[in-house]
Design an enzyme around this catalytic site. Structure first.
Site, mmCIF file in Angstrom:
data_model
loop_
_atom_site.group_PDB
_atom_site.id
_atom_site.type_symbol
_atom_site.label_atom_id
_atom_site.label_comp_id
_atom_site.label_asym_id
_atom_site.label_seq_id
_atom_site.Cartn_x
_atom_site.Cartn_y
_atom_site.Cartn_z
ATOM 1 N N HIS A 220 75.668 50.295 62.520
ATOM 2 C CA HIS A 220 75.657 51.728 62.844
ATOM 3 C C HIS A 220 77.019 52.206 63.334
ATOM 4 C CE1 HIS A 220 71.701 53.307 62.149
ATOM 5 N NE2 HIS A 220 71.115 52.306 62.774
ATOM 6 N N ASP B 176 62.701 52.110 61.247
ATOM 7 C CA ASP B 176 63.680 53.167 60.967
ATOM 8 C C ASP B 176 63.247 54.068 59.822
ATOM 9 O OD1 ASP B 176 65.462 52.556 62.924
ATOM 10 O OD2 ASP B 176 66.744 51.310 61.667
ATOM 11 N N GLN C 204 71.601 46.764 63.385
ATOM 12 C CA GLN C 204 72.045 47.682 64.428
ATOM 13 C C GLN C 204 73.559 47.762 64.480
ATOM 14 O OE1 GLN C 204 70.135 49.875 66.216
ATOM 15 N NE2 GLN C 204 68.863 49.062 64.569
ATOM 16 N N HIS D 87 52.404 85.913 99.978
ATOM 17 C CA HIS D 87 51.503 84.953 99.340
ATOM 18 C C HIS D 87 50.188 84.872 100.131
ATOM 19 C CE1 HIS D 87 55.193 83.671 97.315
ATOM 20 N NE2 HIS D 87 54.495 82.856 96.548
ATOM 21 N N GLU E 92 66.433 50.068 73.343
ATOM 22 C CA GLU E 92 65.939 51.047 72.379
ATOM 23 C C GLU E 92 64.960 50.366 71.408
ATOM 24 O OE1 GLU E 92 68.932 52.393 69.687
ATOM 25 O OE2 GLU E 92 67.758 54.114 68.967
ATOM 26 N N HIS E 93 65.416 49.267 70.810
ATOM 27 C CA HIS E 93 64.578 48.498 69.882
ATOM 28 C C HIS E 93 64.369 47.093 70.445
ATOM 29 C CE1 HIS E 93 66.929 51.281 67.186
ATOM 30 N NE2 HIS E 93 65.712 51.549 66.754
#
Lengths: 435, 435
Positions: free
Chosen positions: B267, B366, B264, B425, B332-333
């Protein structure tokens, strides 16, 4: 009173596409002044919390309080409001809530998993959001149905804490709206409106807990605030003016169709009501019904302006030609006032809600048929869905690889990650490859 | 090279909450200059179409063309790029695409309907979006996996037209990325990048057809443009930097965990890698592995900065205490590097993807495990889901009332609509009540 002057167009005419495009055109105006005012309100609420909220209530709602307790209604207070309602309203709210609940139960997604032939466990775990906020506008009309339509999908999803905010101008709040909150399972109500209510829900204050998602209609301040907090929390779709598209074979009582068109037009001057038929005489009959009925309507000024500015009668050569127009318009509400509406469904690709048959008025869907009345507008049914249980559930992917599977798939990862020059990714997988 | 200095904290310490909150804090900066630059680019593309696109390609990508044909790749050109790839890459792309397709087939929602006891047909018609756009960033790394992850759910949903845009700096585009487009079912590719590509997809030009939804990662220009066109088209979630949370019982090879954290951290400098264990000695072992392995990494500068700025080792008293932290972080992970990860699932409420067991590296997910790698970041797993088939399907509500049902429910509508002061209505429903 201005004269009635609904645009009428024939789909076979050369300029039809131009006319239709110009009538459908609608774009929300993004005003820099509004953006900065809202940003300032949000910043104030983030910094000063409850103190800012009480100041804004005094400033915008003329509601002067000494403590947040005066802006807070607990479950007991919500139930008391319901009990103050007359019997017919209590009963109607209960029927509506029950029918909306029953329908939305069909939307609940379940977790699933399987083991594939490589020996990898794969799946998706579905869970409800923890806490959501429902914004309910103040103003003239007490929008009880909006409370039910926004809260019930959250309740059915299993959201444990459903918080509602609604402004209380001069300290007044409608028992009808609170009664709807009771039948829809709202946990607590804060008497807050505007961008400050959205800010409180998004970031929390000493008193108001922060939520995971904010839904519900509101004025331009509320809509702008929701856009600005999007990402910090979830929000529902961006709504434009309401619209209806009625397709009729000429065999429905024209008074019925006129009133169905009114029921959208009465929402706002920029609401849109469109009627399509192959039958010119029938369009004349509906026009005559409109002229006859309009003077009897409480909201005739709004209806007239909506019909004159954005109303449209379209004559098609044969009724089947309406199908392509439906998909082009992607209407929020579609009434198929025809003999065999089911036979049309396969050809309809884009519509928020489809009302099938002469007896199914759009108003049924607004209040108690069961489906949600929060629907995509302005052609966004091409990609948005009705508000639903799926808006209050979220998913986690599940992956569990055996040693063998990790070894086998690791070789695929190695090629792809090295191809992307992400060598830590590659080595993370490679170190689990068996020698 | 700067020294490695990962923050380490004990969950039992008094200041733990403060440290954790400050380490997790991340907020996207909304820059007024960026907003107005992007708004201008969008306006130019809307007004001048292809001419503006060709000018921007020259200006931003140094790609000088005389016609849009030079910026357009059809199905044949996409397949030719795949055929130019070496055998191992072809095979890896095919395996990845097939596994991602197989997994996503489980997400397809089907239409449903039923008739309730009142005699109302109720249901939901599920349809695919007509046309979607996938944005694929240019830059150093050819993100083939991103193409597969963004396009495949659309393909599985039944989207008939999947359009990809990707910038071609100096006219160059990666065969690896185009090969991924081939296996993922992309219909055509436009060599366009930045806000101008997003504008073209949202509004269409003479050459580029407008789409219903735009997905895929991009730089700040792309992200800002997607926010600005949201509402005109759908967009996917707003992504922050990537993160991983590893929970380990101390029995996994510390080199494995070190490399998983690197995967990670490589990145970006603001990516976040967190490790939780109850075992202080084990945390020391992973620290030692990091010190040993870091000098061997191609992207060691990025990894080091990420680990020093945002990396975190958390010691908990007992491993079960990690569960509450998982839900607070909503990662996230999530790697559960423990003996019986399945037994933890019921307690995990918020996570984008859960990697179960020591052999399941995050990198598997991934590239080729099957689930999507587009996942909610920065705690938004509290309300966002992984990208999925559901993002490329939408729903239309179905309502069909018999004459009897319309009469019965009309009375409920009457009470509620009149309570909301919406009399058109009310009358629309009332006129269908039997006398």
């Amino acid at each position: 009173m201005t004269d009635l002057n609904i645009t009428r167009v024939d789909a076979t005419e050369a300029d039809f596409d131009t006319v239709l495009d110009s009538m459908l055109a609608w774009e929300s105006v993004s005003d820099a002044q509004m953006q900065s005012t809202v940003a300032e309100i949000i910043a104030e609420v983030r910094q000063r919390g409850d103190a800012a909220l009480m100041e804004y209530s005094a400033k915008f709602d003329r509601f002067f309080v000494n403590s947040m307790a005066e802006l807070t209604l607990d479950a007991e207070a919500i139930e008391a409001a319901f009990n103050r309602l007359p019997e017919d309203k209590q009963q109607a709210l209960r029927v509506s809530a029950q029918r909306v609940e029953d329908y939305h139960r069909h939307q609940v997604a379940e977790s699933w998993h399987y083991t594939d032939e490589t020996g990898v466990v794969l799946g998706q775990q579905v869970t409800a959001l923890d806490r959501v906020g429902i914004y309910v506008p103040g103003g003239v009309a007490p929008l009880a149905s909006s409370v039910i339509m926004n809260a019930m999908p959250a309740k059915v999803a299993g959201v444990s804490d459903i918080i509602m905010t609604t402004p209380a101008p001069d300290g007044k709040v409608s028992d009808f709206v609170l009664g709807a909150a009771f039948v829809a399972g709202v946990s607590e109500v804060y008497l807050l409106g505007g961008a400050q209510a959205v800010a409180a829900l998004a970031y929390g204050t000493e008193t108001v807990p922060n939520v995971d998602k904010i839904v519900g209609p509101g004025n331009a301040f509320v809509a702008t605030a929701k856009q600005q907090v999007f990402g910090k929390v979830g929000i529902d779709m961006i709504a434009g003016p309401s619209e209806i598209l009625v397709v009729c074979d000429g065999k429905t009582n024209p008074d019925w169709i006129a009133m169905d068109l009114f029921s959208q037009a009465e929402h706002s001057h920029d609401a849109q009501a469109i009627l399509i038929s192959h039958d010119r005489d029938y369009l004349d009959q509906v026009q005559a019904s409109i002229e006859k009925l309009l003077p009897t309507m409480e909201r005739q000024d709004t209806i007239l302006q909506s019909l004159n500015d954005r109303g449209l009668f379209i004559r098609v050569k044969v009724l089947d030609d309406a199908k392509a127009l439906i998909n082009r318009i992607a209407p929020e509400h579609l009434e198929l006032s025809i003999d065999d509406p089911e036979s049309w469904l396969a050809d309809i690709r884009h519509a928020g809600a489809i009302f099938m048959g002469r007896h199914t008025s759009e108003a049924l869907g607004d209040y108690c048929a069961g489906p949600n009345h929060v629907l995509p507008t302005s052609g966004t049914a091409r990609f948005f869905s009705p508000l639903g249980v799926y808006d209050f559930q979220k998913r986690s992917s599940l992956i569990g690889a055996s040693a063998t599977a990790a070894s086998e798939l690791g070789q695929v990862v190695s090629v792809l990650a090295r191809g992307e020059l992400l060598t830590a990714h590659a080595r993370s997988a490679e170190q689990r490859i068996d020698d």
